[in-house]
Motif scaffolding. Sequence first.
Motif, short mmCIF file in Angstrom:
data_model
loop_
_atom_site.label_atom_id
_atom_site.label_comp_id
_atom_site.label_asym_id
_atom_site.label_seq_id
_atom_site.Cartn_x
_atom_site.Cartn_y
_atom_site.Cartn_z
N ASP A 1 3.70 5.46 -5.84
CA ASP A 1 3.51 5.42 -7.30
C ASP A 1 2.37 6.34 -7.74
O ASP A 1 2.44 6.94 -8.81
CB ASP A 1 3.21 3.96 -7.71
N ASP A 2 1.34 6.43 -6.88
CA ASP A 2 0.16 7.23 -7.24
C ASP A 2 0.23 8.67 -6.73
O ASP A 2 -0.76 9.40 -6.80
CB ASP A 2 -1.12 6.58 -6.66
N LYS B 1 0.84 -1.20 0.00
CA LYS B 1 0.00 0.00 0.00
C LYS B 1 0.88 1.26 0.00
O LYS B 1 0.59 2.24 -0.70
CB LYS B 1 -0.92 -0.02 1.22
N ASN C 1 6.69 -0.78 -12.56
CA ASN C 1 5.38 -1.07 -11.97
C ASN C 1 5.54 -1.58 -10.55
O ASN C 1 6.47 -2.33 -10.25
CB ASN C 1 4.66 -2.12 -12.81
N VAL C 2 4.60 -1.19 -9.68
CA VAL C 2 4.64 -1.60 -8.27
C VAL C 2 4.57 -3.12 -8.16
O VAL C 2 5.22 -3.73 -7.31
CB VAL C 2 3.45 -0.95 -7.51
N GLU C 3 3.82 -3.74 -9.07
CA GLU C 3 3.62 -5.20 -9.02
C GLU C 3 4.88 -5.99 -9.37
O GLU C 3 4.91 -7.21 -9.22
CB GLU C 3 2.50 -5.61 -10.00
N ASP D 1 -0.23 1.18 -17.83
CA ASP D 1 -0.45 0.80 -16.45
C ASP D 1 -0.52 -0.72 -16.31
O ASP D 1 -0.07 -1.29 -15.31
CB ASP D 1 -1.77 1.45 -15.96
N THR E 1 2.35 1.69 -3.40
CA THR E 1 1.31 2.11 -4.35
C THR E 1 1.03 3.60 -4.19
O THR E 1 0.84 4.31 -5.16
CB THR E 1 0.02 1.28 -4.11
N ARG E 2 1.05 4.05 -2.92
CA ARG E 2 0.83 5.49 -2.68
C ARG E 2 1.96 6.32 -3.26
O ARG E 2 1.75 7.41 -3.79
CB ARG E 2 0.68 5.75 -1.18
#
Lengths: 421, 264
Positions: free
Chosen positions: B39-40, B33, B145-147, B101, B36-37
């Motif tokens: 990244d976003d 999380k 990418n975060v993934e 994405d 992801t934050r």
Amino acid sequence: MSRPFGCLLVLFCLLGGMTVQAMASETNMPWLEPFSLTGWAEAIQSVRTHRPNDSLTSRARLRLELEADFNVFYGFVSADAEKNWQIEDETGIDLQEAWLEYAADRWDLRIGRQIVIWGKADGVQITDIVSPPDYTESITRDLDEIRIPVDAAKLRLLGDFVNTELIWIPVFEPAVQPSGDNPWAVETDLPDNVHVTMADVDEPDTSMENSEIALKVAAYLSGLDVAASVFHTWDDNPAFHRTIRREGDTVFVDYAPRHHRLTVLGLEFSRPWSDFVFRGEAAYYIGKYHETKPTALDPMQRDLLKWLGGVDWTPGNDWTVIAQITGDIIMNHDARLADEAFETMATLSISKELLNQTLTVSNMLYYDLNENEIYTRPKADYALTDTWHLMTGADIFCGDDGRFGGYRNNSQVWVKIKYSF
Amino acid sequence: MRKQILKTIFFCIALLMAVLPAQAAETTPTGLKIMTRVDDRPDGDDRTQMLTMTLINKSRRQRIRKVKSYSKDFGKDKKSVMVFEKPADVRGTAFLSWEYDDPAREDDKWLYMPAMKKVRRISGASKNEYFMGSDFTYDDMGDRNVEEDTHTLLGEEVVDGHDCWKVESIPVDPEDMYTRKVIWVCKAADMAIKAEYYDKDGLLKTFKALDFRQQDGFWTLFKSEMDNVSRKHKTVMEIDSVKYNTGINDNLFRVSTIQRGNIR
């Protein structure tokens, strides 16, 4: 210090390294701001690897590029000043490009002397025939150095993914081949009883009727680039038509070289996948004239298909590998033609960057599968600073009398220094 | 009455039991999380910046790389153009990328080289290459990418006075150039302000944010350095100017634009 390198030092002192923008800010002349002056100066010296181990390439060159950016209008002029100690005809000042461009949202127009480059091939020309080649130093110059600009108007209609390009070339520009005492000129051995005369090359006059027209539609899609083109042009190289007279045992061959019309249909694509990019290109030359084996026989007209398939591989760690296979197929081949019906060549380019990408070591290898001949170009390029590059390399020709073997005595090692500003 | 009081107490306890774990989860996010934050993190719909990289080798010799970059969001995808201004021999080189994405979809990338005067399609997969001889890979510069990593929250620490989450990121791909990364994420800015990169031989390089602050309401990293311990080489990256939401024309991100050889 050798002549080319001394010359480069003088050029560097003259340039002084001051940009137009710097002048604009320092001299309070804001009208200079849209302009920028850039370029490079280089000097190269080579030594033949065969006896008499003399110099084959010895030149210093200055390239100046002036840009003027007025937003939708943009102008570009480039010129070369060269001193060539080997091929005296090359010494002088040449205007390279000089064009003006207008760019709108959905179209742009570039008018003037310009270089047009097509195709997906690397170091090989298939559809890339809009700007003719200058083979003054055979193929030892990089491909980006041998293009001759053409006087043209280029209109592009710009979609989000598809572009349409229309080019009109009103003035014919032929290819340049080495001649005279140029060490790269090809000598033809003739029997003692054959006397040859060569008329001036018959070039097309400048007229609407003799214009060259090109149309290309290119799509840049997610995961695929594809393009189709048609080019109604003149063959950049003349066909050597001849008349034969016999007087006793003596044969007189009167050559009358003439350029012919050609229509070239082209297709090209490029497709990335993982660490690879796959490329392909093909061109169908309608109306191409080919040289013949018998001296007495006129060139023959046969359509020609040129094709290429290639793959670029970037495995990481600053390695790049490019492999290509390319070929010519003469339609309705005649046994009396000088070229074979199927000619195939492979190329392999490998490069590696070292020392934090300051040193690039590379090799480009051409292998003629028909003649079993090789041309290889190892090279090392070291960035001494951000502006100075020191390069060394070799041009090695192996084979008999084919396209590469014919130059086997012209194999050379060279050293080059380049200053960019 | 007593019964009612007991009922109310039970209800309150049940409510607390239901709410407290949820609150605890809110205050202690997972590693995924947090990343992801990061990244976003809001950075406008488009951005224009001039970037200067100073490359310093072990004998303190410096080389300068100057790049102007434009980027714009197209939904969750991003398109960007980078134009090299320095050094002189690569001036005018332009790099166009369409980044998707969806991690299953390969990015589209093209390179325009002024010497060749043509656009070349390049492979979208080689993100582990160093960018222009610097110590930043394309991945390090945000193109990841975060993934592509498994993220684990290791704890909380203070770095240069900033409260940070400490996250360990391990690449999913065992062939990745890094074996693991330890990242300190500033809680206030959702920005990585310190990182350590490890490969199979141990510590490879360290990253440090030297100047980050808000501009136009967006957290912006103005100066940072990447110290490559193994190569004894360092890169200082500075943003000379940055603009957000200027309404960059979509046309800038077309192949035909970089094909011109002059971006405008």
